[in-house]
Design a protein around this motif. Structure first.
Motif, short mmCIF file in Angstrom:
data_model
loop_
_atom_site.label_atom_id
_atom_site.label_comp_id
_atom_site.label_asym_id
_atom_site.label_seq_id
_atom_site.Cartn_x
_atom_site.Cartn_y
_atom_site.Cartn_z
N GLU A 99 -6.70 19.35 18.56
CA GLU A 99 -5.98 18.52 17.58
C GLU A 99 -6.39 18.84 16.14
OE1 GLU A 99 -6.28 14.39 18.53
OE2 GLU A 99 -5.59 14.65 20.59
N ALA A 100 -7.69 18.93 15.89
CA ALA A 100 -8.15 19.14 14.52
C ALA A 100 -8.25 20.62 14.15
CB ALA A 100 -9.51 18.46 14.31
N GLY A 101 -8.31 21.47 15.18
CA GLY A 101 -8.36 22.91 14.92
C GLY A 101 -9.67 23.39 14.34
N ILE A 102 -10.76 22.71 14.65
CA ILE A 102 -12.07 23.14 14.14
C ILE A 102 -12.85 23.83 15.25
CG2 ILE A 102 -12.19 21.41 12.32
CD1 ILE A 102 -13.88 19.68 14.10
N PRO A 103 -13.78 24.73 14.92
CA PRO A 103 -14.49 25.51 15.94
C PRO A 103 -15.40 24.65 16.81
CG PRO A 103 -14.78 26.46 13.74
CD PRO A 103 -14.18 25.11 13.56
N GLU A 104 -15.85 25.25 17.90
CA GLU A 104 -16.83 24.59 18.75
C GLU A 104 -18.14 24.44 17.98
OE1 GLU A 104 -18.45 24.96 23.35
OE2 GLU A 104 -17.22 26.53 22.50
N ASP A 105 -18.84 23.32 18.22
CA ASP A 105 -20.13 23.03 17.57
C ASP A 105 -20.01 22.85 16.06
OD1 ASP A 105 -21.67 23.12 19.95
OD2 ASP A 105 -21.71 25.30 19.87
N ASP A 106 -18.80 22.53 15.58
CA ASP A 106 -18.63 22.27 14.15
C ASP A 106 -19.25 20.92 13.80
OD1 ASP A 106 -17.31 21.36 11.60
OD2 ASP A 106 -16.29 23.29 11.84
N PRO A 107 -20.12 20.85 12.76
CA PRO A 107 -20.79 19.60 12.43
C PRO A 107 -19.84 18.48 12.01
CG PRO A 107 -21.17 21.25 10.72
CD PRO A 107 -20.53 21.95 11.87
N ARG A 108 -18.59 18.81 11.69
CA ARG A 108 -17.62 17.77 11.33
C ARG A 108 -17.14 16.98 12.54
NH1 ARG A 108 -13.42 21.61 8.32
NH2 ARG A 108 -14.13 22.93 10.06
N ASN A 109 -17.37 17.51 13.73
CA ASN A 109 -16.91 16.85 14.96
C ASN A 109 -17.90 15.75 15.36
OD1 ASN A 109 -16.10 16.18 17.60
ND2 ASN A 109 -15.37 18.26 18.00
N PRO A 110 -17.46 14.49 15.40
CA PRO A 110 -18.38 13.39 15.71
C PRO A 110 -19.02 13.49 17.10
CG PRO A 110 -16.35 12.55 14.75
CD PRO A 110 -16.12 14.00 15.03
N ALA A 111 -18.34 14.20 18.03
CA ALA A 111 -18.85 14.29 19.40
C ALA A 111 -19.78 15.47 19.62
CB ALA A 111 -17.68 14.36 20.38
N VAL A 115 -13.56 9.62 18.49
CA VAL A 115 -13.48 10.80 17.62
C VAL A 115 -12.25 10.71 16.72
CG1 VAL A 115 -13.26 13.32 17.56
CG2 VAL A 115 -14.78 12.25 19.22
N ARG A 116 -11.11 10.33 17.31
CA ARG A 116 -9.89 10.17 16.51
C ARG A 116 -10.08 9.10 15.43
NH1 ARG A 116 -5.65 10.21 21.61
NH2 ARG A 116 -5.31 12.47 21.70
N ARG A 117 -10.76 8.00 15.80
CA ARG A 117 -10.99 6.92 14.83
C ARG A 117 -11.79 7.43 13.65
NH1 ARG A 117 -14.70 3.87 12.87
NH2 ARG A 117 -16.35 4.78 14.15
N GLN A 118 -12.84 8.20 13.94
CA GLN A 118 -13.68 8.68 12.85
C GLN A 118 -12.94 9.66 11.95
OE1 GLN A 118 -17.79 9.61 13.45
NE2 GLN A 118 -17.95 8.38 15.34
N PHE A 119 -12.16 10.55 12.55
CA PHE A 119 -11.36 11.48 11.74
C PHE A 119 -10.40 10.72 10.83
CE2 PHE A 119 -11.93 15.14 14.91
CZ PHE A 119 -12.83 15.79 14.09
N LYS A 120 -9.88 9.60 11.32
CA LYS A 120 -8.87 8.83 10.59
C LYS A 120 -9.50 7.92 9.54
CE LYS A 120 -5.01 5.64 11.44
NZ LYS A 120 -4.27 4.88 12.47
N ILE A 176 -12.93 7.78 8.36
CA ILE A 176 -14.04 8.20 7.49
C ILE A 176 -13.52 9.23 6.49
CG2 ILE A 176 -16.34 9.25 7.38
CD1 ILE A 176 -16.85 8.23 10.20
N PRO A 177 -13.36 8.86 5.23
CA PRO A 177 -12.83 9.79 4.22
C PRO A 177 -13.78 10.97 4.00
CG PRO A 177 -12.86 7.52 3.40
CD PRO A 177 -13.66 7.54 4.66
N GLY A 178 -13.22 12.17 3.89
CA GLY A 178 -14.00 13.35 3.56
C GLY A 178 -14.66 14.02 4.74
N ILE A 179 -14.43 13.52 5.95
CA ILE A 179 -15.12 14.09 7.11
C ILE A 179 -14.66 15.52 7.39
CG2 ILE A 179 -13.50 13.23 8.87
CD1 ILE A 179 -15.89 12.62 10.65
N MET A 180 -13.36 15.79 7.22
CA MET A 180 -12.84 17.12 7.50
C MET A 180 -13.22 18.12 6.40
SD MET A 180 -11.46 17.35 10.42
CE MET A 180 -10.56 18.89 10.28
#
Length: 666
Positions: free
Chosen positions: A190-202, A517-522, A524-528
């Motif tokens: 969904e977010a298109g970020i790599p594996e183990d990316d620190p922006r991913n809450p999980a 994870v979806r909640r945090q992306f939505k 928390i401003p600036g997470i991405m």
């Protein structure tokens, strides 16, 4: 019997060697402050989960100990049960403690010194887990038998190991896959970020899961197999050859530990980590084979008991090769799944299911041939009990080098975590290349380790099943009796019901993780943009709570159903239940573990640049297949190993009760 003292001493030597390697890991540098911070999140999450899990299991252990003391009128059996549970807990706790310290040190070793040093640190953490398992296993069962002198009482030790193992495998599996599925579906797809990316809450929960599932859970699994094999060789050895039967089986296990310690020094290399790890396994197997042949000649004056030992070792190696063929991206099954991904997720899943089903053929045929060779080779066609003892020796043979096998397997999660830390800390590309090469080998060793665990589970469960027949005085199991058929059908159904419950548990936990994870992306401003830090702790808490809640029902099935069948329908019907669960359980375990491993590596194969590479439609389909395969290979599949063994151990422990009061409905 002096051999019990000797094997207990060998167990202590294994623990001392584990301490030496743990000290080596602790002395390594951790790297910069950011690396230390990420590592602390993983370690704190892993230890918090394990502490909460063990507190919950303490209640179960106390209750079942009381049931054993009252139901069997044997306080000694209850004490052995508690001792087995404590040893299993200690092995898992120490192994995971060191693994969570080794991950960041492996990353730093890769950055400062290169591949060879990074391999050394990661493998050292693995050998700590391996030595703790075999050391506590052989010392515990040797001391228990030395004190009690009664194999029926020592069964309590095996039951304690099995009980903890099932909950550890199921709980750890639910935890790790809930985090993994949530991180992959929302982060990658969904977010298109790599594996183990620190922006991913999980992402932290995902790395924690590698430890609680693949280190503590896997260690508990093989600890239980190891103890079960030693128990079967004691119960059948004393009937077949008296003290010599016990002496030979335990000494094989003890010498296997020594050979694993020797082999650990051969795991060196700065070019090919796979070859280095293979060298360790081959050396340990070779030393054990030579020692087993010498001992057979010395103790029995013949080589018949040696044949099952070498059979077990060979069967384990062949099953591992079959597993590698069906799960490695170097071979056609995984490449076929990757190719099918170009037409969507549905064809990816169909292809993966097909590969998993076909992968059962080779291992089952090899196990069947191995059983017959072990039985006949040990002299079973002249004296049945010698052949049955041979089957237990095959299980011991396969598990004799468990210290090295576990080390190679536990190395994988450490390398995986090391790569995650490198990614989250944005270290230079060459560091990630080193950790990726270690992780790629770890994926293969993990798949091979699962194959080994399944093979050892099959032989151990069969050996314990034979011990049950001896304990109940059954001369055979008549499949024409309706109660036996009923027991077989119920036993055959149990692995399916168990798998459904554990798969559903992962689905429920993963749904909660995805929502978070979806909640945090939505919200928390600036997470991405990397300007705000995700709330990692909330994802860790979701996985922890779900795992502890969902592991209870599947775990209780394995304990309650055999007791009910034994009391209501009798010992022979319970034998049918064990046979049914053993057959379908082994088939399901191979199918699920290999299908999951193949889906995982098909995704990685595409990520390496084929069929459009990362972000392509084929990649998206492969990620979907991988998320289906995750609970297959890391939750339900491995847990089935323990289910079939726990059913046989519970049946064996409560055998006196079934002989006295079984068959109420008949």
């Amino acid at each position: 019997m002096e051999v019990l003292v000797l094997t207990a001493i060998i167990g202590v030597i294994a623990l001392v060697f584990a301490g030496y390697k743990a000290n080596f890991v602790a002395k390594q540098e951790q790297g910069n402050d950011r690396m230390k911070e990420i590592a602390s999140y993983i370690e704190d999450g892993a230890m918090a989960f394990l502490t909460r899990e063990y507190k919950a299991l303490a209640i179960f252990v106390v209750v079942l100990a009381i049931v054993l003391a009252i139901g069997l009128s044997s306080i000694a059996t209850a004490v052995c049960f508690i001792a087995g549970a404590i040893c299993s807990v200690c092995a898992g706790y120490i192994g995971m403690r060191v693994a969570t310290k080794a991950n960041v040190r492996t990353t730093n070793a890769a950055m400062e010194h290169g591949l060879g040093k990074a391999l050394d640190v990661a493998f050292s953490a693995g050998i700590v887990m391996g030595m703790c398992v075999v050391g506590l296993g052989i010392a515990g069962i040797s001391i228990a038998y030395k004190i009690t002198g009664d194999p029926t009482i020592v069964t309590g030790f095996s039951l304690g190991a099995s009980s903890i193992a099932l909950f550890a495998r199921v709980g750890g599996g639910i935890y790790t896959k809930a985090a993994d599925v949530g991180a992959d579906l929302v982060g990658k797809v969904e977010a298109g970020i790599p594996e183990d990316d620190p922006r991913n809450p999980a992402v932290i929960a995902d790395n924690v899961g590698d430890n609680v599932g693949d280190v503590a859970g896997m260690g508990a699994d093989l600890f239980e197999s190891y103890v079960g094999a030693l128990l079967s060789v004691i119960t059948l050895g004393v009937v077949a050859y008296g003290e010599d039967g016990i002496k030979y089986g335990l000494l094989i296990a003890g010498l296997g530990i020594i050979s694993s310690i020797i082999a650990a020094f051969f795991v060196k290399g700065d070019k090919n980590p796979q070859k280095a790890l293979n060298n360790g396994e081959y050396v340990s197997a070779a030393v054990t084979v030579i020692a087993a042949g010498f001992l057979a000649s010395k103790i029995f004056g013949q080589f018949k008991p040696f044949i099952p030992v070498i059979t077990g070792i060979v069967v384990g190696l062949i099953i591992s090769k079959f597993t590698e063929y069906y799960t490695s991206e170097e071979y056609s099954p995984v490449k076929r799944i990757a190719s099918e991904s170009e037409t969507g997720a549905s064809t990816n899943i169909i292809s993966g299911l097909s590969v998993g089903m076909m992968s059962t053929v080779g291992p089952i045929v090899v196990i069947a041939i191995g059983i017959m060779i072990a039985f006949i080779g040990a002299g079973g066609n002249q004296e049945a009990i010698h052949g049955l003892y041979g089957i237990s020796l095959a299980a011991v043979g396969m598990l004799s080098t468990a210290g090295m096998t576990i080390a190679v397997d536990a190395y994988g999660p450490v390398a995986d975590n090391a790569g995650g830390i490198a990614e989250m800390c944005e270290l230079p590309e060459n560091v990630r290349e080193i950790t990726d090469s270690l992780d790629a080998v770890g994926n293969t060793t993990a798949a091979i380790g699962k194959g080994f665990a399944i093979g050892s589970a099959a032989l151990t469960a069969l050996a314990l099943f034979v011990s049950f027949i001896e304990a109940t005085g059954l001369t055979g199991i008549d499949v024409s009796k309706p109660e036996v058929i009923a027991g077989a059908f119920i036993g055959g159904m149990l692995p399916f019901a168990f798998s459904a419950l554990t798969m559903s548990a992962v689905g429920n936990a993963a749904s909660a993780m995805i929502d978070e994870v979806r909640r945090q992306f939505k919200e928390i401003p600036g997470i991405m943009e990397g300007k705000a830090k995700p709330e990692y702790a909330k994802c860790v808490d979701i996985s922890t709570g779900a795992a502890l809640k969902e592991m209870i029902v599947p775990g209780m099935i394995a304990v309650i159903v055999p007791i009910l069948i034994g009391l209501l329908l009798g010992s022979e019907a319970l034998g049918g239940l064990q046979a049914g669960s053993l057959i379908t359980g082994v088939l399901m375990a191979i199918f699920m573990s290999n299908a999951g491993g193949a889906w995982d590596n098909a995704k990685k194969y595409i990520e390496n640049g084929v069929h459009g590479g990362k972000g392509s439609e084929a990649h998206k389909a492969a990620v979907t297949g991988d998320t289906v395969g995750d609970p297959f290979k890391d939750t339900s599949g491995p847990s089935l190993n323990i289910l079939i063994k726990l059913i046989t151990v519970v049946s064996l422990v409560f055998a006196p009760l079934f002989v006295a009061y079984g068959g109420i409905l008949l």
